[in-house]
Design a protein around this motif. Structure first.
Motif, PDB file in Angstrom:
ATOM      1  N   ILE A   1      10.208   4.857  -5.768  1.00  0.00           N
ATOM      2  CA  ILE A   1      10.050   4.315  -4.648  1.00  0.00           C
ATOM      3  C   ILE A   1       9.221   3.063  -4.102  1.00  0.00           C
ATOM      4  CG2 ILE A   1      10.344   5.299  -1.864  1.00  0.00           C
ATOM      5  CD1 ILE A   1      12.790   6.332  -4.117  1.00  0.00           C
ATOM      6  N   ARG A   2       8.200   3.086  -3.974  1.00  0.00           N
ATOM      7  CA  ARG A   2       7.460   2.144  -2.868  1.00  0.00           C
ATOM      8  C   ARG A   2       7.889   0.858  -3.406  1.00  0.00           C
ATOM      9  NH1 ARG A   2       4.597   4.819  -7.298  1.00  0.00           N
ATOM     10  NH2 ARG A   2       3.630   3.412  -8.697  1.00  0.00           N
ATOM     11  N   THR A   3       8.426   0.617  -5.030  1.00  0.00           N
ATOM     12  CA  THR A   3       8.666  -0.984  -4.516  1.00  0.00           C
ATOM     13  C   THR A   3       9.840  -1.544  -4.347  1.00  0.00           C
ATOM     14  OG1 THR A   3       9.566  -0.558  -6.929  1.00  0.00           O
ATOM     15  CG2 THR A   3       7.441  -1.478  -7.003  1.00  0.00           C
ATOM     16  N   ARG A   4      10.788   0.043  -4.366  1.00  0.00           N
ATOM     17  CA  ARG A   4      11.925  -0.234  -3.527  1.00  0.00           C
ATOM     18  C   ARG A   4      11.854  -0.308  -1.683  1.00  0.00           C
ATOM     19  NH1 ARG A   4      15.063   4.517  -6.268  1.00  0.00           N
ATOM     20  NH2 ARG A   4      15.235   4.641  -3.716  1.00  0.00           N
TER      21      ARG A   4
ATOM     22  N   ASP B   1       0.895  -1.542  -0.094  1.00  0.00           N
ATOM     23  CA  ASP B   1       0.300  -0.038  -0.053  1.00  0.00           C
ATOM     24  C   ASP B   1       0.602   1.895  -0.152  1.00  0.00           C
ATOM     25  OD1 ASP B   1      -2.501   1.492   0.071  1.00  0.00           O
ATOM     26  OD2 ASP B   1      -2.029   2.246   2.134  1.00  0.00           O
ATOM     27  N   ALA B   2       0.219   1.992  -1.174  1.00  0.00           N
ATOM     28  CA  ALA B   2       1.235   3.339  -1.324  1.00  0.00           C
ATOM     29  C   ALA B   2       0.544   4.548  -1.165  1.00  0.00           C
ATOM     30  CB  ALA B   2       1.744   3.145  -3.120  1.00  0.00           C
ATOM     31  N   GLU B   3       1.100   5.593  -0.366  1.00  0.00           N
ATOM     32  CA  GLU B   3       0.188   7.025  -0.923  1.00  0.00           C
ATOM     33  C   GLU B   3      -0.280   7.569  -2.410  1.00  0.00           C
ATOM     34  OE1 GLU B   3       3.527  10.417   0.911  1.00  0.00           O
ATOM     35  OE2 GLU B   3       4.716   9.590  -1.521  1.00  0.00           O
TER      36      GLU B   3
ATOM     37  N   ALA C   1       5.344  13.707  -8.022  1.00  0.00           N
ATOM     38  CA  ALA C   1       6.131  12.318  -9.221  1.00  0.00           C
ATOM     39  C   ALA C   1       5.741  11.284  -8.726  1.00  0.00           C
ATOM     40  CB  ALA C   1       6.901  12.654 -10.103  1.00  0.00           C
ATOM     41  N   ASP C   2       5.011  10.241  -9.697  1.00  0.00           N
ATOM     42  CA  ASP C   2       4.684   9.001  -9.532  1.00  0.00           C
ATOM     43  C   ASP C   2       5.943   7.881  -8.882  1.00  0.00           C
ATOM     44  OD1 ASP C   2       2.446   7.120  -9.703  1.00  0.00           O
ATOM     45  OD2 ASP C   2       3.950   6.138 -10.713  1.00  0.00           O
ATOM     46  N   ASN C   3       6.506   7.974  -9.470  1.00  0.00           N
ATOM     47  CA  ASN C   3       8.009   7.563  -8.921  1.00  0.00           C
ATOM     48  C   ASN C   3       8.616   7.791  -7.807  1.00  0.00           C
ATOM     49  OD1 ASN C   3       9.083  10.006  -9.535  1.00  0.00           O
ATOM     50  ND2 ASN C   3      10.777   8.766 -10.362  1.00  0.00           N
ATOM     51  N   LEU C   4       7.781   9.106  -7.223  1.00  0.00           N
ATOM     52  CA  LEU C   4       8.269   8.760  -5.829  1.00  0.00           C
ATOM     53  C   LEU C   4       7.790   8.605  -4.353  1.00  0.00           C
ATOM     54  CD1 LEU C   4       9.466  12.193  -6.666  1.00  0.00           C
ATOM     55  CD2 LEU C   4      11.121  10.104  -6.446  1.00  0.00           C
ATOM     56  N   ARG C   5       6.498   7.917  -4.716  1.00  0.00           N
ATOM     57  CA  ARG C   5       5.378   7.787  -4.194  1.00  0.00           C
ATOM     58  C   ARG C   5       5.909   6.455  -2.709  1.00  0.00           C
ATOM     59  NH1 ARG C   5       1.191   5.096  -7.710  1.00  0.00           N
ATOM     60  NH2 ARG C   5      -0.186   4.584  -5.425  1.00  0.00           N
ATOM     61  N   ARG C   6       5.736   6.825  -1.878  1.00  0.00           N
ATOM     62  CA  ARG C   6       6.329   5.981  -0.850  1.00  0.00           C
ATOM     63  C   ARG C   6       5.113   5.056  -0.151  1.00  0.00           C
ATOM     64  NH1 ARG C   6      10.753   8.084   0.840  1.00  0.00           N
ATOM     65  NH2 ARG C   6      10.726   6.795   2.112  1.00  0.00           N
ATOM     66  N   LEU C   7       5.417   4.055   0.628  1.00  0.00           N
ATOM     67  CA  LEU C   7       4.157   3.207   0.718  1.00  0.00           C
ATOM     68  C   LEU C   7       3.951   4.026   2.461  1.00  0.00           C
ATOM     69  CD1 LEU C   7       6.508  -0.229   1.138  1.00  0.00           C
ATOM     70  CD2 LEU C   7       5.032   0.194  -0.401  1.00  0.00           C
ATOM     71  N   THR C   8       2.331   3.474   3.032  1.00  0.00           N
ATOM     72  CA  THR C   8       1.844   3.616   4.132  1.00  0.00           C
ATOM     73  C   THR C   8       2.473   3.434   5.104  1.00  0.00           C
ATOM     74  OG1 THR C   8       0.459   2.399   3.476  1.00  0.00           O
ATOM     75  CG2 THR C   8       0.179   4.576   2.434  1.00  0.00           C
ATOM     76  N   PRO C   9       1.477   3.677   6.585  1.00  0.00           N
ATOM     77  CA  PRO C   9       2.501   2.639   7.067  1.00  0.00           C
ATOM     78  C   PRO C   9       1.487   1.612   7.195  1.00  0.00           C
ATOM     79  CG  PRO C   9       1.629   5.062   8.112  1.00  0.00           C
ATOM     80  CD  PRO C   9       1.430   4.951   6.704  1.00  0.00           C
TER      81      PRO C   9
END
Length: 159
Positions: free
Chosen positions: A56-59, A10-12, A19-27
């Motif tokens: 970022i979210r996949t990494r 789950d990502a923000e 940018a889409d590639n910079l979205r991070r995971l949520t808690p």
């Protein structure tokens, strides 16, 4: 050979200015990734090759597995705009000699799954954080056959 598809956790949500590639995971996504990494570490073949989209979210998703001493490689070919064919080429499917885990995005992971296990459909719904495990086996002289070995969700992992 096994081809394992792991959709990022789950990502923000995306929004203007991010940018889409910079979205991070949520808690919630961090917990999902930790649970799936725990499960994957217990079942993945030792020599499994792990290939990851550069977002970022996949990494962040695969980082939980890396903490368990699993090595991975970031591949631009697995970016969110990649096609199912791009993913299959990156995995060298069906000719790879070792198992491959792809950490990526929907709808492409669903398109790969559909292409291999349900060709009548154009896509399958791979939910966030879920793993779809596809395998090929020789069957009674009929040659290699492709099977869905497992679908695992973070909610089923007891840790």
């Amino acid at each position: 050979m096994d081809l394992i598809l792991w959709r990022h956790a789950d990502a923000e949500p995306g929004h203007e200015g991010l940018a889409d590639n910079l979205r991070r995971l949520t808690p919630k996504g961090q917990k999902q990734a930790q649970k799936m990494a725990y499960w994957l570490d217990s079942v993945l073949p030792h020599n499994c090759k792990i290939l990851v989209s550069p977002t970022i979210r996949t990494r962040e998703t695969v980082a939980a597995l890396a903490k368990l001493n699993r090595q991975f490689k970031i591949m631009e070919e697995l970016n969110p705009e990649a096609s199912a064919e791009d993913l299959l080429q990156a995995a060298h499917w069906p000719d790879a000699r070792e198992s491959v885990l792809l950490v990526g995005h929907q709808p492409t992971l669903g398109e790969v799954a559909a292409r291999l296990i349900t060709p009548a459909q154009s896509t399958c719904a791979v939910r966030k954080g879920n793993v779809w495990w596809i395998t090929q086996k020789e069957r009674d002289g009929e040659g290699l056959r492709t099977y869905l070995k497992a679908i695992m969700t973070p909610d089923l992992v007891i840790k």
